[in-house]
Design an enzyme around this catalytic site. Sequence first.
Site, PDB file in Angstrom:
ATOM      1  N   ARG A 153      87.109  20.308 -81.177  1.00 38.05           N
ATOM      2  CA  ARG A 153      87.008  19.952 -79.747  1.00 38.05           C
ATOM      3  C   ARG A 153      88.403  19.734 -79.183  1.00 38.05           C
ATOM      4  O   ARG A 153      88.723  20.203 -78.095  1.00 38.05           O
ATOM      5  CB  ARG A 153      86.173  18.679 -79.577  1.00 38.05           C
ATOM      6  CG  ARG A 153      84.733  18.876 -79.926  1.00 38.05           C
ATOM      7  CD  ARG A 153      83.924  17.601 -79.665  1.00 38.05           C
ATOM      8  NE  ARG A 153      82.647  17.740 -80.337  1.00 38.05           N
ATOM      9  CZ  ARG A 153      82.215  16.939 -81.318  1.00 38.05           C
ATOM     10  NH1 ARG A 153      82.932  15.918 -81.712  1.00 38.05           N
ATOM     11  NH2 ARG A 153      81.064  17.180 -81.888  1.00 38.05           N
ATOM     12  N   PHE A 182      74.414  24.941 -76.744  1.00 36.14           N
ATOM     13  CA  PHE A 182      74.001  24.088 -77.860  1.00 36.14           C
ATOM     14  C   PHE A 182      74.846  22.808 -77.816  1.00 36.14           C
ATOM     15  O   PHE A 182      75.550  22.464 -78.763  1.00 36.14           O
ATOM     16  CB  PHE A 182      74.190  24.790 -79.215  1.00 36.14           C
ATOM     17  CG  PHE A 182      73.561  26.153 -79.301  1.00 36.14           C
ATOM     18  CD1 PHE A 182      72.222  26.303 -79.613  1.00 36.14           C
ATOM     19  CD2 PHE A 182      74.319  27.305 -79.055  1.00 36.14           C
ATOM     20  CE1 PHE A 182      71.650  27.572 -79.706  1.00 36.14           C
ATOM     21  CE2 PHE A 182      73.751  28.574 -79.143  1.00 36.14           C
ATOM     22  CZ  PHE A 182      72.412  28.721 -79.472  1.00 36.14           C
ATOM     23  N   ASP A 239      71.189  22.703 -73.636  1.00 36.17           N
ATOM     24  CA  ASP A 239      70.562  22.353 -74.914  1.00 36.17           C
ATOM     25  C   ASP A 239      69.050  22.356 -74.718  1.00 36.17           C
ATOM     26  O   ASP A 239      68.547  22.087 -73.629  1.00 36.17           O
ATOM     27  CB  ASP A 239      71.029  20.982 -75.409  1.00 36.17           C
ATOM     28  CG  ASP A 239      70.785  20.809 -76.910  1.00 36.17           C
ATOM     29  OD1 ASP A 239      71.750  20.942 -77.685  1.00 36.17           O
ATOM     30  OD2 ASP A 239      69.622  20.567 -77.311  1.00 36.17           O
ATOM     31  N   ASP A 253      77.995  26.607 -80.197  1.00 37.46           N
ATOM     32  CA  ASP A 253      77.970  25.755 -81.397  1.00 37.46           C
ATOM     33  C   ASP A 253      76.521  25.549 -81.837  1.00 37.46           C
ATOM     34  O   ASP A 253      75.976  24.448 -81.745  1.00 37.46           O
ATOM     35  CB  ASP A 253      78.651  24.413 -81.093  1.00 37.46           C
ATOM     36  CG  ASP A 253      78.755  23.518 -82.320  1.00 37.46           C
ATOM     37  OD1 ASP A 253      78.683  24.044 -83.447  1.00 37.46           O
ATOM     38  OD2 ASP A 253      78.887  22.291 -82.154  1.00 37.46           O
ATOM     39  N   CYS A 277      77.730  26.929 -88.577  1.00 30.54           N
ATOM     40  CA  CYS A 277      77.731  25.880 -89.603  1.00 30.54           C
ATOM     41  C   CYS A 277      76.800  26.257 -90.754  1.00 30.54           C
ATOM     42  O   CYS A 277      76.414  25.404 -91.551  1.00 30.54           O
ATOM     43  CB  CYS A 277      77.368  24.527 -89.014  1.00 30.54           C
ATOM     44  SG  CYS A 277      75.760  24.485 -88.232  1.00 30.54           S
TER      45      CYS A 277
HETATM   46  N1  SAH Z   1      77.943  21.162 -79.935  1.00 23.87           N
HETATM   47  C1  SAH Z   1      77.354  19.906 -80.351  1.00 23.87           C
HETATM   48  C2  SAH Z   1      76.534  20.033 -81.619  1.00 23.87           C
HETATM   49  C3  SAH Z   1      75.474  21.094 -81.555  1.00 23.87           C
HETATM   50  S1  SAH Z   1      74.168  20.873 -82.685  1.00 23.87           S
HETATM   51  C4  SAH Z   1      78.447  18.886 -80.527  1.00 23.87           C
HETATM   52  O1  SAH Z   1      79.626  19.226 -80.468  1.00 23.87           O
HETATM   53  O2  SAH Z   1      78.120  17.711 -80.708  1.00 23.87           O
HETATM   54  C5  SAH Z   1      73.061  22.097 -82.207  1.00 23.87           C
HETATM   55  C6  SAH Z   1      72.262  21.772 -80.946  1.00 23.87           C
HETATM   56  O3  SAH Z   1      71.559  22.961 -80.612  1.00 23.87           O
HETATM   57  C7  SAH Z   1      71.208  20.694 -81.071  1.00 23.87           C
HETATM   58  O4  SAH Z   1      71.446  19.704 -80.099  1.00 23.87           O
HETATM   59  C8  SAH Z   1      69.871  21.407 -80.778  1.00 23.87           C
HETATM   60  O5  SAH Z   1      69.001  20.614 -79.967  1.00 23.87           O
HETATM   61  C9  SAH Z   1      70.319  22.609 -80.009  1.00 23.87           C
HETATM   62  N2  SAH Z   1      69.477  23.805 -80.073  1.00 23.87           N
HETATM   63  C10 SAH Z   1      68.864  24.370 -81.143  1.00 23.87           C
HETATM   64  N3  SAH Z   1      68.304  25.551 -80.834  1.00 23.87           N
HETATM   65  C11 SAH Z   1      68.564  25.748 -79.500  1.00 23.87           C
HETATM   66  C12 SAH Z   1      68.270  26.800 -78.593  1.00 23.87           C
HETATM   67  N4  SAH Z   1      67.594  27.890 -78.965  1.00 23.87           N
HETATM   68  N5  SAH Z   1      68.695  26.669 -77.314  1.00 23.87           N
HETATM   69  C13 SAH Z   1      69.381  25.582 -76.925  1.00 23.87           C
HETATM   70  N6  SAH Z   1      69.707  24.570 -77.751  1.00 23.87           N
HETATM   71  C14 SAH Z   1      69.302  24.653 -79.026  1.00 23.87           C
END
Ligand code: SAH
Length: 387
Positions: free
Chosen positions: A206, A221, A242, A290, A330
């Site tokens: 970040r 995400f 999200d 992400d 990840c």
């Molecule tokens: N970028 C965040 C971590 C992401 S974790 C950070 O820096 O803290 C992955 C996220 O993707 C989760 O919050 C989950 O709810 C979301 N997610 C999973 N599948 C998804 C989709 N198809 N569309 C949107 N969000 C999704």
Amino acid sequence: MSSRVTISARGEERVRSGHPWIYRSDVTDVHAAGGEIVEVMGPRRRLLGHALFSDQSQIPIRMLSHGDVVVDAALIRKRLQQAIAFRASLGIDATAYRLVHGEADLLPSLIVDRYGEYLVVQALSQGMDRLLPEVTAMLVELLAPIGILARNDPKVRTLEGLEQTIEVLHGDIPESVLVREGPVEYDADLRKGQKTGLFLDQRESRDAAAKYARGRLLDCFSYNGGFALRLARHCSETVAVDISADAVARIRENAVRNSLPNLEAREANVFDELRRLERSGERFDTIVLDPPAFAKNKASVPNAMAGYKEINLRAMRLLSPGGYLVTCSCSYNVSEDMFAEVIHQASIDSRTPVALVEKRTQGRDHPILVGVPETYYLKCFILRRVE
Ligand code: SAH
């Protein structure tokens, strides 16, 4: 007689290569109960070391020491101290970070995360589960936290025949804990948040991304806003997407807390939202992808690759010339080379030439143990659209 497990020649070879895990297929004889610390013997009856033993897992042995080094409370305590001292030496500009990263801190299957004055622990094997009361007492002594929470709810515990539980092991744990990461303040829900509350492994990426972020930002995400909140102050406008209503509600609260009025959080499926944005001809100068681990196991790798390609291809089409794409995976099962190939394919199909500006991984508080590929899971490429 002490508890003892004998392993095959192939198992011995693995121990010698420095890998802490021995698979079930390499265990030839067991005189031990699940959860015990055992002597590990080679096929020629040589003592190879001591290990945590599980009687249900596909990974029955997790090495704790080599040769005749005895595993006692002093050894565990010393490793905790070393892990804590290493983090203290990193000059981390945050009050939330990982203190113990399992195998990479020679404390296999133990996770300890710090959230200000609170700790969250995870014990992910029978042996570590049994050691947890002792480890908790040591953490209290070493760090004097106000509260310690066990987030023992990951699914992997079921593979060990362990219960999925969330319980306070020491002191009190409030509904939410205020932590700071660089300039951003977050409200973290340690009991219900994903992982142990926040995605601590992306902190340094970040910061890195913040150096390039500008113009219109799209954070896909976004969870409770990890990238969006950190990058928003460098951008004219931020859209965070999200699928989780909870996560979106948290981003909104966190945006207010951090006085970031130009941040809009949308509850949507990123796959749909990227298509919609493309149809409506939108452009962004900075995009973050992400996603969660698309490949949770080997069988899901082909679908995962297709998923990674799709989101990257669409993000590239939305990227304005000179814009930045911060793209992550990840999934341990998708290697760095495989991920690079997906990016290559996405670039060809979207006819978007991109240059690799930075190649990153999980933060330094989540170290990668050399020789143990399982500890290298997070890939983060920062790309620039070159025309
Ligand atoms: N970028 C965040 C971590 C992401 S974790 C950070 O820096 O803290 C992955 C996220 O993707 C989760 O919050 C989950 O709810 C979301 N997610 C999973 N599948 C998804 C989709 N198809 N569309 C949107 N969000 C999704």
